[in-house]
Design a protein around this motif. Sequence first.
Motif, PDB file in Angstrom:
ATOM      1  N   GLY A 155      64.837   0.806   7.229  1.00  0.00           N
ATOM      2  CA  GLY A 155      65.782  -0.320   6.963  1.00  0.00           C
ATOM      3  C   GLY A 155      67.359   0.059   7.478  1.00  0.00           C
ATOM      4  O   GLY A 155      68.140  -0.774   7.210  1.00  0.00           O
ATOM      5  N   ARG A 201      68.717  -2.607   9.902  1.00  0.00           N
ATOM      6  CA  ARG A 201      69.126  -3.842   9.243  1.00  0.00           C
ATOM      7  C   ARG A 201      70.334  -3.819   8.522  1.00  0.00           C
ATOM      8  O   ARG A 201      71.163  -4.415   8.311  1.00  0.00           O
ATOM      9  N   ALA A 203      69.825  -6.987   2.416  1.00  0.00           N
ATOM     10  CA  ALA A 203      68.628  -7.395   1.631  1.00  0.00           C
ATOM     11  C   ALA A 203      67.344  -7.192   2.579  1.00  0.00           C
ATOM     12  O   ALA A 203      66.438  -6.482   1.820  1.00  0.00           O
ATOM     13  N   LEU A 204      67.310  -7.462   3.862  1.00  0.00           N
ATOM     14  CA  LEU A 204      66.021  -6.835   4.542  1.00  0.00           C
ATOM     15  C   LEU A 204      66.141  -5.592   4.752  1.00  0.00           C
ATOM     16  O   LEU A 204      65.105  -4.788   4.690  1.00  0.00           O
ATOM     17  N   LEU A 237      66.995  -3.295   2.368  1.00  0.00           N
ATOM     18  CA  LEU A 237      66.500  -2.812   1.063  1.00  0.00           C
ATOM     19  C   LEU A 237      64.926  -2.985   1.118  1.00  0.00           C
ATOM     20  O   LEU A 237      64.140  -2.239   0.487  1.00  0.00           O
ATOM     21  N   LEU A 238      64.619  -4.301   1.474  1.00  0.00           N
ATOM     22  CA  LEU A 238      63.227  -4.620   1.553  1.00  0.00           C
ATOM     23  C   LEU A 238      62.313  -3.718   2.432  1.00  0.00           C
ATOM     24  O   LEU A 238      61.333  -3.235   1.920  1.00  0.00           O
ATOM     25  N   LYS A 239      62.937  -3.319   3.620  1.00  0.00           N
ATOM     26  CA  LYS A 239      62.243  -2.372   4.471  1.00  0.00           C
ATOM     27  C   LYS A 239      62.218  -0.894   3.953  1.00  0.00           C
ATOM     28  O   LYS A 239      61.461  -0.054   3.976  1.00  0.00           O
ATOM     29  N   SER A 249      62.266  -0.047   0.729  1.00  0.00           N
ATOM     30  CA  SER A 249      61.089   0.009  -0.265  1.00  0.00           C
ATOM     31  C   SER A 249      59.855  -0.296  -0.098  1.00  0.00           C
ATOM     32  O   SER A 249      58.843   0.187  -0.776  1.00  0.00           O
ATOM     33  N   THR A 250      59.396  -0.905   1.181  1.00  0.00           N
ATOM     34  CA  THR A 250      58.115  -0.841   1.687  1.00  0.00           C
ATOM     35  C   THR A 250      57.723  -0.253   3.009  1.00  0.00           C
ATOM     36  O   THR A 250      56.752  -0.433   3.475  1.00  0.00           O
ATOM     37  N   PHE A 302      57.588  -2.359   5.926  1.00  0.00           N
ATOM     38  CA  PHE A 302      56.695  -3.266   5.587  1.00  0.00           C
ATOM     39  C   PHE A 302      55.322  -2.611   6.237  1.00  0.00           C
ATOM     40  O   PHE A 302      54.417  -3.236   6.940  1.00  0.00           O
TER      41      PHE A 302
END
Length: 187
Positions: free
Chosen positions: A115, A118, A125-126, A128-130, A132-133, A136
């Motif tokens: 991430g 981003r 937010a994106l 952190l999402l990237k 943690s996953t 994606f």
Amino acid sequence: MNNRWCNYTELLTTVIMILIVKCDCNQVPNIDCNNLRLGQYICPHPDYEFIDLKTQQPKGCTKENKAKVTCLAATDLVCEETGNNTFKKDIPCKWTNGYSFETSLLLSIFLGMFGADRFYLGYPALGLLKLSTLGFLFVGQFFDVILIATQVVGPADGSHYVMPYYGAGITVIRSDNFTYKLPQDDW
């Protein structure tokens, strides 16, 4: 009749002489240079450096994507704004806030699964999402590389990327109710 004609001629000659004496024919009238037509001025002025070397955009570019630059009116025109043949005019530009296109693309390619791209562009937010996953599962990273390379995703503050002068700048053409293709008459 002849005497009357002479009186009119003398009167007309006197009026013309008064007008010639009162008229200073060398004086150039001041004009509003913002209303000049194309070909009556050069914008920007050829003697001034107006490009900011850090952003590759005109100096003084605002968030409204406009910059005031000095323009040169044609010879013998005097602008009422300045009293000479130069004046200021708004030109279009791309407001930048320091985000580099190359940096964001390289971050997306090499560290996009974490991430970093981003986070750099201002989307925590994106990012952190990237992070943690694992991007994606690398599918989000692939799409982000494409979106950043085509300049669909830009900085979160609405600014444009800083591009090299001959860089990969893209102009997006959108269609709306005013840009649709008009039907043509059949011949």
